[in-house]
Write a protein that holds these residues in place. Structure first.
Motif, PDB file in Angstrom:
ATOM      1  N   LEU B 192      -0.854  -2.554   8.679  1.00  0.00           N
ATOM      2  CA  LEU B 192       0.454  -2.107   8.212  1.00  0.00           C
ATOM      3  C   LEU B 192       0.310  -1.579   6.792  1.00  0.00           C
ATOM      4  O   LEU B 192      -0.219  -2.269   5.923  1.00  0.00           O
ATOM      5  N   ARG B 193       0.779  -0.365   6.591  1.00  0.00           N
ATOM      6  CA  ARG B 193       0.752   0.178   5.235  1.00  0.00           C
ATOM      7  C   ARG B 193       2.173   0.270   4.693  1.00  0.00           C
ATOM      8  O   ARG B 193       3.129   0.269   5.446  1.00  0.00           O
ATOM      9  N   HIS B 194       2.262   0.356   3.385  1.00  0.00           N
ATOM     10  CA  HIS B 194       3.542   0.498   2.673  1.00  0.00           C
ATOM     11  C   HIS B 194       4.407  -0.755   2.725  1.00  0.00           C
ATOM     12  O   HIS B 194       5.591  -0.703   2.456  1.00  0.00           O
ATOM     13  N   LEU B 195       3.802  -1.883   3.087  1.00  0.00           N
ATOM     14  CA  LEU B 195       4.584  -3.104   3.248  1.00  0.00           C
ATOM     15  C   LEU B 195       5.088  -3.622   1.909  1.00  0.00           C
ATOM     16  O   LEU B 195       6.179  -4.168   1.824  1.00  0.00           O
ATOM     17  N   THR B 196       4.293  -3.451   0.866  1.00  0.00           N
ATOM     18  CA  THR B 196       4.684  -4.010  -0.427  1.00  0.00           C
ATOM     19  C   THR B 196       5.257  -2.944  -1.352  1.00  0.00           C
ATOM     20  O   THR B 196       5.311  -3.117  -2.553  1.00  0.00           O
TER      21      THR B 196
END
Lengths: 258, 384
Positions: B192-196
């Motif tokens: 998962l990218r862009h989670l933070t």
């Protein structure tokens, strides 16, 4: 190719209203049996299974099974151009890129024709096992709508308890709590409003009210609704139509176990 | 960082492997997050309006804590259960890469000084961000914060991405959360990218499936790893003049780097003198990680007073906000999680026939739309 003529166009409009909030795109799977649709919402919490049987159309023709991928918001916009009394005919070629819709008004000899672009949709078909449910509640769909809306004021989830005596919907939230109980009634005079319970075993389950309220968008399709439940399996909410059904499945909320 | 250009290769050749979704659809999911990378990200992104790092009254940096606190809350608010993974000792193979980074930081420092002399504020800000370095103190403070929040964390023996991948592979968590694409190379089934990222960016989560990537590229796991090495990873140099297209074609033709080397025109494509591609491959296949089965992950109630003590008294956070945040944490910990239908019903068939026909027949006319531009979050693509 598909050709399906629906005498009461209002039915199709209502069906779209009942599913378009939950799902944005879906395939209408057309076969000689009728038109079916199965799709999950984005978060895979709820599933809609719709069937419009062939005998609900006059005439109905579908030589080869085909999947018509449709953006439901767009379809519902097009259907808004049809009058409630209009006869709606759906047509699509086997290799078509469009779905054609014809609305006929017999009173004033008005014919409108629309074409809707089709889409390729990756949809995962789910196998739904035949379940014998511990509790099946049949009740007035208007009553179910009211209960869901009322309890939504208090909380975003509802606990449904079914016993021999009746079915209880309870919600608890920051501002307080509330519960609605419907007793099993054998009221023969008002068959439409009776609450009937078939029970193998008591059940107590938690569901999201947001989704239930969404399901009640199908209320105009049927005066009755049935809720089928077993512990730890998805709830089935079914609205039966004259020639077909719309079924919603909803995964329960699960207590914390980490 | 990560694998050079891998996301583009996947996007172009296996676009079905990348799915975009709202963060709210990840409720109930446990996710292992690469903490070291996130902290670095916070230090770069969480800043004051003038581009300076956030500081408390004693001049200590608080950007990392601010980021950790609020971005963790955002995930928890959306029902996600994060577990953070910290980097351990970097692998020896990475020393080259690390030296390069230090060099770059030095250059940025020099450029910044130059910009300061010229008074170019935009450039100062730009180079300022490039000189960011996460110190062990920053890491220790973040761990302290997590402990107080009741959020679990794991200290990896080596690379955090590798440990995240191992946790996901073992089914301990649903996915690994990182921006580094090499998390996939380490074998995480889902990345998962862009989670933070911050809420304000409105960036949807990008979910990349390793299985669909391999299917789409038609590669085995080993071929995929070799591809990543050719593209350029942190552990060894890549071959000059070989870009993504050529790397892909070479692996398609020769299946592995050994065979490629036998057939490669070394005049056009000079192989680095010292090229430990075998060691890099070994690192991806068998990274140094703690056995996920021995790790216990548990989410606990936050220590409110401890947090107030740490964040408000020491770090100058607003007490009201910290207490509110704690309430949210507590509430989300208690409420029942919404189940998913996938765990009850099984998938019987996937993509429709039309698509299969198309893939087999007319390859040329496949209409691949621009990514992530479909309207209304729909998953369909126009047929024409």
């Amino acid at each position: 190719m598909l050709e399906a003529r629906l005498q009461t166009g209002a039915l199709l409009k209502k069906v779209l209203e009942a599913i378009k909030e939950l799902i944005s795109d879906a395939n209408f799977d057309c076969s000689d049996n009728g038109i079916a649709l199965q799709a999950m919402d984005n978060s895979h919490v709820a599933l809609v299974a719709l069937l419009l049987r062939h005998d609900g159309f006059e005439p109905y023709r579908c030589d080869r099974s085909l999947a018509l991928g449709v953006n439901l918001t767009s379809l519902s916009k097009v259907l808004r151009c049809a009058g409630n009394e209009d006869i709606i005919t759906l047509k699509a070629d086997d290799t078509a890129d469009v779905l054609s819709l014809t609305f006929e008004n017999t009173d004033n000899d008005r014919i409108s024709e629309y074409e809707l672009k089709l889409m390729d949709i990756d949809s995962e078909h789910l196998g739904i096992p035949d379940t014998s449910y511990d509790a099946v509640v049949q009740m007035s769909s208007a009553e179910f709508l009211r209960i869901c809306r009322d309890l939504q004021v208090l909380s975003d989830s509802v606990q449904i308890d079914v016993t021999k005596e009746g079915v209880k919907f309870a919600a608890k939230g920051e501002l307080g709590s509330g519960a609605v109980t419907l007793k099993q009634s054998g009221n023969v005079d008002k068959e439409e409003e009776a609450t009937l319970i078939e029970l193998q075993q008591n059940v107590s389950l938690n569901f999201s009210l947001k989704y239930l309220v969404n399901f009640t968008k199908a209320t105009p399709l049927s005066s009755r609704v049935s809720l089928s439940m077993s512990s730890e399996v998805p709830l089935l909410v079914e609205y039966k139509m004259e020639a077909g059904y719309i079924r919603y499945y909803l995964a329960p909320k699960i207590g914390e176990d980490n | 960082m990560g694998i050079h250009g891998l996301s583009k290769v996947i996007g172009d050749n296996a676009h079905e492997a990348i799915k975009e979704d709202d963060i709210k659809n990840y409720f109930g999911r446990k996710v292992a997050i690469d903490a070291s990378m996130s902290i670095y990200q916070f230090m770069i992104a969480v800043r004051q309006q003038d581009g300076q790092l956030l500081q408390n009254e004693h001049g200590e940096t608080t950007s990392h804590l601010m980021g950790m606190f609020y971005r963790t809350l955002r995930m928890v608010d959306n029902g996600i259960k994060p577990v953070y993974v910290f980097d351990g000792k970097p692998p020896t193979l990475k020393s080259g890469e690390l030296a390069k980074r230090t060099q770059k930081r030095k250059e940025a420092n020099a450029s910044r000084e130059e910009a300061e002399e010229l008074g170019d504020t935009e450039a100062i800000d730009k180079f300022n961000r490039r000189t960011v370095k996460v110190t062990p103190e920053h890491n220790a403070e973040c761990k302290k914060l997590l402990k107080l929040l009741g959020i679990p964390y794991v200290e990896a023996p080596c690379e955090a991405e590798a440990q995240c991948a191992a946790l996901a592979k073992a089914g301990k968590v649903y996915a690994a959360g990182s921006e580094d694409m090499d998390t996939l190379t380490f074998g995480s089934p889902i990345l998962l990218r862009h989670l933070t990222f911050s809420e304000a960016k409105k960036m949807p989560i990008s979910e990349i499936s390793l299985r669909k990537t391999l299917d789409g590229l038609g590669f085995t796991k080993e071929e995929f790893i070799d591809l990543c090495i050719l593209l350029g990873c942190d552990y060894c140099d890549s071959i000059k003049n070989i870009g993504p297209t050529r790397a892909l074609a070479l692996i398609r033709e020769h299946k592995n780097i050994e065979t490629i080397l036998k057939n490669l025109d070394t005049k056009r494509y000079p192989i680095p003198e010292h090229w430990p591609y075998k060691d890099a491959r070994e690192l991806f296949l068998n990274p140094d990680v703690i056995d996920p089965e021995t790790i216990e992950i548990k989410w606990e109630s936050p220590d409110v007073e401890g947090l107030v003590d740490f964040l408000v008294r020491d770090k100058g956070f607003s007490e009201e906000r910290v207490r509110k945040g704690c309430e949210r944490l507590e509430k989300n910990l208690k409420t029942a999680t919404q189940g998913r239908l996938d765990s009850f019903f099984t998938v019987t068939s996937s993509p429709n026939k039309r698509k299969a026909d198309e893939a087999a027949g007319g390859k040329g006319k496949k209409a691949t739309p621009a990514k992530g531009k479909s309207t209304g979050g729909g998953r369909g693509r126009p047929r024409k």
